[in-house]
Design a protein around this motif. Structure first.
Motif, PDB file in Angstrom:
ATOM      1  N   ALA A  93       0.692  -1.728  -0.068  1.00 19.91           N
ATOM      2  CA  ALA A  93       0.376   0.084   0.411  1.00 19.91           C
ATOM      3  C   ALA A  93       0.887   1.402  -0.284  1.00 19.91           C
ATOM      4  CB  ALA A  93      -0.812   0.084   0.928  1.00 19.91           C
ATOM      5  N   TRP A  94       2.223   1.277   0.726  1.00 26.78           N
ATOM      6  CA  TRP A  94       2.542   2.192   1.083  1.00 26.78           C
ATOM      7  C   TRP A  94       3.350   2.786  -0.428  1.00 26.78           C
ATOM      8  CZ3 TRP A  94       3.672   6.988   3.414  1.00 26.78           C
ATOM      9  CH2 TRP A  94       3.230   6.620   4.398  1.00 26.78           C
ATOM     10  N   VAL A  95       4.173   1.675  -0.815  1.00 29.95           N
ATOM     11  CA  VAL A  95       4.309   1.224  -2.435  1.00 29.95           C
ATOM     12  C   VAL A  95       4.063   2.685  -3.919  1.00 29.95           C
ATOM     13  CG1 VAL A  95       4.847   0.127  -4.929  1.00 29.95           C
ATOM     14  CG2 VAL A  95       5.546  -0.543  -2.953  1.00 29.95           C
ATOM     15  N   LEU A  96       2.403   2.164  -3.273  1.00 21.32           N
ATOM     16  CA  LEU A  96       1.226   3.092  -3.892  1.00 21.32           C
ATOM     17  C   LEU A  96       1.074   4.625  -3.727  1.00 21.32           C
ATOM     18  CD1 LEU A  96      -1.591   0.383  -4.957  1.00 21.32           C
ATOM     19  CD2 LEU A  96      -0.448   0.929  -6.308  1.00 21.32           C
ATOM     20  N   HIS A  97       1.138   4.682  -2.284  1.00 22.63           N
ATOM     21  CA  HIS A  97       1.391   6.145  -1.571  1.00 22.63           C
ATOM     22  C   HIS A  97       1.729   6.766  -2.356  1.00 22.63           C
ATOM     23  CE1 HIS A  97      -0.758   9.030   0.746  1.00 22.63           C
ATOM     24  NE2 HIS A  97      -0.268   8.854   1.580  1.00 22.63           N
ATOM     25  N   MET A  98       3.276   6.334  -2.099  1.00 18.33           N
ATOM     26  CA  MET A  98       4.701   6.862  -1.993  1.00 18.33           C
ATOM     27  C   MET A  98       4.153   7.242  -4.154  1.00 18.33           C
ATOM     28  SD  MET A  98       7.505   5.711  -0.342  1.00 18.33           S
ATOM     29  CE  MET A  98       7.390   3.727   0.128  1.00 18.33           C
ATOM     30  N   LEU A  99       4.699   6.078  -5.126  1.00 14.54           N
ATOM     31  CA  LEU A  99       4.573   6.427  -6.295  1.00 14.54           C
ATOM     32  C   LEU A  99       3.360   7.616  -6.266  1.00 14.54           C
ATOM     33  CD1 LEU A  99       5.109   5.504  -8.692  1.00 14.54           C
ATOM     34  CD2 LEU A  99       2.832   4.145  -8.974  1.00 14.54           C
ATOM     35  N   ARG A 100       2.416   7.799  -5.842  1.00 13.83           N
ATOM     36  CA  ARG A 100       1.461   8.823  -5.915  1.00 13.83           C
ATOM     37  C   ARG A 100       1.269  10.315  -5.870  1.00 13.83           C
ATOM     38  NH1 ARG A 100      -4.643   8.782  -3.102  1.00 13.83           N
ATOM     39  NH2 ARG A 100      -5.527  10.612  -4.052  1.00 13.83           N
ATOM     40  N   GLY A 101       2.501  10.482  -4.554  1.00 15.68           N
ATOM     41  CA  GLY A 101       2.790  11.772  -3.354  1.00 15.68           C
ATOM     42  C   GLY A 101       4.096  11.831  -4.995  1.00 15.68           C
ATOM     43  N   THR A 102       4.967  10.889  -5.793  1.00 19.41           N
ATOM     44  CA  THR A 102       6.504  11.346  -6.501  1.00 19.41           C
ATOM     45  C   THR A 102       5.283  11.939  -8.117  1.00 19.41           C
ATOM     46  OG1 THR A 102       7.342   9.095  -5.598  1.00 19.41           O
ATOM     47  CG2 THR A 102       8.096   9.924  -8.048  1.00 19.41           C
ATOM     48  N   ILE A 103       4.470  10.554  -8.317  1.00 18.15           N
ATOM     49  CA  ILE A 103       4.696  11.376  -9.952  1.00 18.15           C
ATOM     50  C   ILE A 103       2.761  12.323  -9.897  1.00 18.15           C
ATOM     51  CG2 ILE A 103       5.594   9.419 -11.319  1.00 18.15           C
ATOM     52  CD1 ILE A 103       2.562   8.444 -11.029  1.00 18.15           C
ATOM     53  N   GLY A 104       2.309  12.184  -8.910  1.00 20.68           N
ATOM     54  CA  GLY A 104       1.252  13.366  -8.567  1.00 20.68           C
ATOM     55  C   GLY A 104       0.119  12.039  -8.978  1.00 20.68           C
ATOM     56  N   ASP A 105      -1.669  13.064  -8.345  1.00 26.81           N
ATOM     57  CA  ASP A 105      -2.381  12.517  -8.171  1.00 26.81           C
ATOM     58  C   ASP A 105      -2.880  12.010 -10.103  1.00 26.81           C
ATOM     59  OD1 ASP A 105      -3.304  12.576  -5.741  1.00 26.81           O
ATOM     60  OD2 ASP A 105      -5.563  13.016  -5.337  1.00 26.81           O
ATOM     61  N   SER A 106      -2.940  13.308 -10.768  1.00 25.48           N
ATOM     62  CA  SER A 106      -2.763  12.661 -12.372  1.00 25.48           C
ATOM     63  C   SER A 106      -3.149  12.050 -13.005  1.00 25.48           C
ATOM     64  CB  SER A 106      -3.600  14.787 -12.911  1.00 25.48           C
ATOM     65  OG  SER A 106      -3.385  14.249 -14.319  1.00 25.48           O
ATOM     66  N   ALA A 107      -1.247  11.624 -13.084  1.00 28.31           N
ATOM     67  CA  ALA A 107      -0.300  10.628 -13.275  1.00 28.31           C
ATOM     68  C   ALA A 107      -0.763   9.283 -12.953  1.00 28.31           C
ATOM     69  CB  ALA A 107       0.683  10.835 -13.686  1.00 28.31           C
ATOM     70  N   PHE A 108      -0.717   9.499 -11.522  1.00 32.48           N
ATOM     71  CA  PHE A 108      -1.246   8.154 -10.875  1.00 32.48           C
ATOM     72  C   PHE A 108      -2.134   7.600 -10.827  1.00 32.48           C
ATOM     73  CE2 PHE A 108      -2.925   6.092  -6.772  1.00 32.48           C
ATOM     74  CZ  PHE A 108      -2.222   5.211  -6.448  1.00 32.48           C
ATOM     75  N   PHE A 109      -3.605   8.191 -11.323  1.00 34.29           N
ATOM     76  CA  PHE A 109      -5.071   8.091 -11.510  1.00 34.29           C
ATOM     77  C   PHE A 109      -4.779   7.168 -12.856  1.00 34.29           C
ATOM     78  CE2 PHE A 109      -6.212   9.094  -6.656  1.00 34.29           C
ATOM     79  CZ  PHE A 109      -6.429   7.987  -6.771  1.00 34.29           C
ATOM     80  N   ARG A 110      -4.201   8.186 -13.395  1.00 34.51           N
ATOM     81  CA  ARG A 110      -4.820   7.804 -15.366  1.00 34.51           C
ATOM     82  C   ARG A 110      -3.546   6.078 -15.569  1.00 34.51           C
ATOM     83  NH1 ARG A 110      -2.002  12.694 -16.789  1.00 34.51           N
ATOM     84  NH2 ARG A 110      -0.183  12.001 -17.290  1.00 34.51           N
ATOM     85  N   GLY A 111      -2.371   6.508 -14.350  1.00 35.73           N
ATOM     86  CA  GLY A 111      -1.743   5.294 -14.455  1.00 35.73           C
ATOM     87  C   GLY A 111      -2.470   3.991 -14.263  1.00 35.73           C
ATOM     88  N   LEU A 112      -2.774   4.372 -13.263  1.00 37.42           N
ATOM     89  CA  LEU A 112      -4.096   2.516 -12.443  1.00 37.42           C
ATOM     90  C   LEU A 112      -4.529   2.829 -12.880  1.00 37.42           C
ATOM     91  CD1 LEU A 112      -4.313   3.388  -8.848  1.00 37.42           C
ATOM     92  CD2 LEU A 112      -2.812   2.365  -9.796  1.00 37.42           C
TER      93      LEU A 112
END
Ligand code: ZN
Length: 533
Positions: A380-399
């Motif tokens: 879960a932390w990997v996802l949370h930190m990935l979101r912090g690293t690339i930003g909400d928009s890229a994170f959810f677009r990526g998912l």
């Protein structure tokens, strides 16, 4: 799934099968199971119609996992001819002669008393029930299957059960099948989520989810004594939870969603479109919504997109653990996610697996050991930190891109990384390497001193974690300087993985009395000391 403290009993019941037992070239397309459940005892009569494909023009062998059953006949369902087979009590081998199509429908008649996988017994409310509980490789105790997550297939169950019982299974209730209760999903699912549940249920229908022309029924199946509690506490927002996932990721992947009180050995088990929950928390009135959010999130991540093999199980459990908090935040505010991530960090720090990486091939033969603090809270932390690293928009677009690419199929961590890097337009090799393939986490000693004349702070960071864990790169670690008068100012430092020591000098408008590191808790790290020189 969510574990209960009864994991030892699963371990005890779980027999290891180290090697993949099925020829990689033979692919199961669909299973049609027909089972008769007895009024007394546990003798099950079964039939499996299995459609398989293999490379056209080549001969091959279908190897099906099936433990402790009696196989009475195997036939070709097209021609009606008997087919030779061999069965040693654990593997059923059926030769596939070369044919032009590379496709065959095979029928298997079998019977027996399942020693696991299909649990026939008495419910906590004292009535006879039968529940499948297949994770990780326990379908083979009652169903002839290519029992591994990489070979997903569609599934149909036609169940003949005692007259007062109701039966639930994967997918939708079919029309036009003369006898038995027929459930079918047209989506390929892993064998570990192929289930039936049978007994005297009360079924309550919650508000359905409407997706264009599709109506997705949302149902709660419980024993009568627990129905009012279930509807008012854990499943009160069952529909809203699905709707949050739909807004964030994609439409619900299956034909319906049933939440089922059951005999599963896990706290909750994310069976595709028919989630099973342990019965005890209902009876004790301790069942909460968190497990419902976790198992519902699995329908997208774990079920629709399945880890290709066990070492990548964080793609299932890390995602479900993270989305428990993400859904909670969408329903009740951001503090839910913050609290959940704090608890995830504490669970991981105190766990026994900090010396192992998340992607852990050392347990491939023993997947139950992967139900650990790496797969769940650190995932879960990997996802949370990935979101912090690339930003909400890229994170959810990526998912969403990852889900869209691998839906109804399987994926690896490399597949996930590739899609995320494309959507974020960034090389994230360093991120995935240090968080998925390196063990441990950063432990930081921080020292600082203020030069009043120059109005500058000199701050140094030393990575104190064990050398075996390696060094971590933290490209934007936030520092919050606080002054005596309540003033605060934030600065950012790039911690390098090239050296144990990182230092930097910051202009500061006031003399700080305190420094806080990562004040918003966005990184999985521990500050071991902060000292002023
Ligand atoms: Zn789970």
């Amino acid at each position: 799934m969510e574990c209960m403290r009864t994991i030892a009993s699963v371990l005890a019941a779980f027999v290891l099968f180290a090697a993949p037992l099925v020829g990689q070239s033979v692919n199961v397309i669909s299973y049609h199971f027909r089972l008769t459940l007895p009024d007394t005892g546990s003798l099950v009569q079964g039939f499996a119609g299995i459609t398989v494909e293999w490379p056209a023009g080549a001969a091959d062998t279908l190897r099906l996992d099936l433990v402790g059953m009696n196989v009475s006949s195997v036939g070709d369902l097209k021609t009606g001819d008997a087919v030779p087979f061999s069965y040693d009590g654990t593997v059923l081998k059926i030769p596939l002669p070369a044919n032009d199509l590379g496709r065959r429908n095979i029928g298997i008649q079998y019977s027996g008393r399942p020693s696991d996988g299909l649990l026939i017994g008495t419910s906590a409310r004292g009535r006879r029930v039968a529940f499948a509980d297949n994770w990780p490789q326990r379908a083979r105790y009652w169903l002839p299957t290519a029992d591994r997550p990489s070979d997903k297939a569609t599934a149909r169950f036609v169940i003949e059960a005692p007259a007062t019982w109701r039966v639930v299974g994967n997918g939708a209730l079919m029309k036009g099948v003369p006898d038995g209760v027929p459930w079918e999903t047209r989506h390929p699912i892993p064998t570990y989520t192929m289930v039936i549940g049978a007994g005297e249920f009360t079924v309550s229908k919650h508000r359905p989810v409407i997706n264009g022309r599709d109506t997705i029924p949302i149902e709660v199946w419980t024993y009568a004594e627990d129905s009012a509690f279930a509807d008012s506490v854990p499943f009160r927002r069952a529909t809203e939870i699905v709707e949050v996932m739909q807004r964030l990721i994609a439409p619900f992947p299956y034909e319906k969603l049933a939440h089922v009180q059951s005999s599963t050995k896990f706290g909750g088990m994310e069976n595709s479109s028919a989630i099973f929950y342990a019965e005890k928390p209902y009876v004790e009135r301790k069942m909460g919504e968190g497990v419902v959010r976790h198992e519902t999130a699995h329908q997208w991540f774990g079920d629709a997109v399945t880890e290709r093999d066990w070492p990548d199980i964080w793609l299932s459990e890390g995602f479900a653990t993270y989305f428990d908090g993400v859904i909670g935040a969408a329903l009740d505010g951001d503090s839910v996610l913050a609290k959940s991530m704090h608890a995830n960090a504490e669970d991981y720090f105190k766990s026994a697996v900090t010396d192992r990486p998340i992607v852990d091939s050392g347990y491939a033969a023993d997947p139950i050991k992967l139900l650990n603090a790496n797969s769940y809270p650190k995932g879960a932390w990997v996802l949370h930190m990935l979101r912090g690293t690339i930003g909400d928009s890229a994170f959810f677009r990526g998912l969403r891109a990852y889900y869209g690419t691998y839906r109804d199929s399987t994926a690896t961590s490399e597949d996930f990384q590739r899609v995320i890097e494309k959507e974020a337009r960034a090389d994230l090799g360093w991120f995935f390497h240090q968080w998925l393939y390196q063990p441990g986490y950063p432990q930081l000693d921080v020292t600082w001193q203020y030069d009043a004349g120059a109005r500058k702070v000199l701050l140094g960071i030393t990575q104190r974690q064990k050398p075996e864990w390696g060094l971590f790169r933290l490209p934007a670690l936030t520092l919050e300087f606080r002054g005596a008068n309540g003033a605060t100012v934030r600065r950012s430092i790039a911690v390098t993985s090239g050296s144990r020591e990182t230092s930097s000098r910051f202009d500061l408008p006031f003399a700080p009395t305190e420094v806080r590191v990562d004040p918003d808790g966005t990184l999985l790290l521990r500050i071991t000391a902060i000292s002023r020189r």
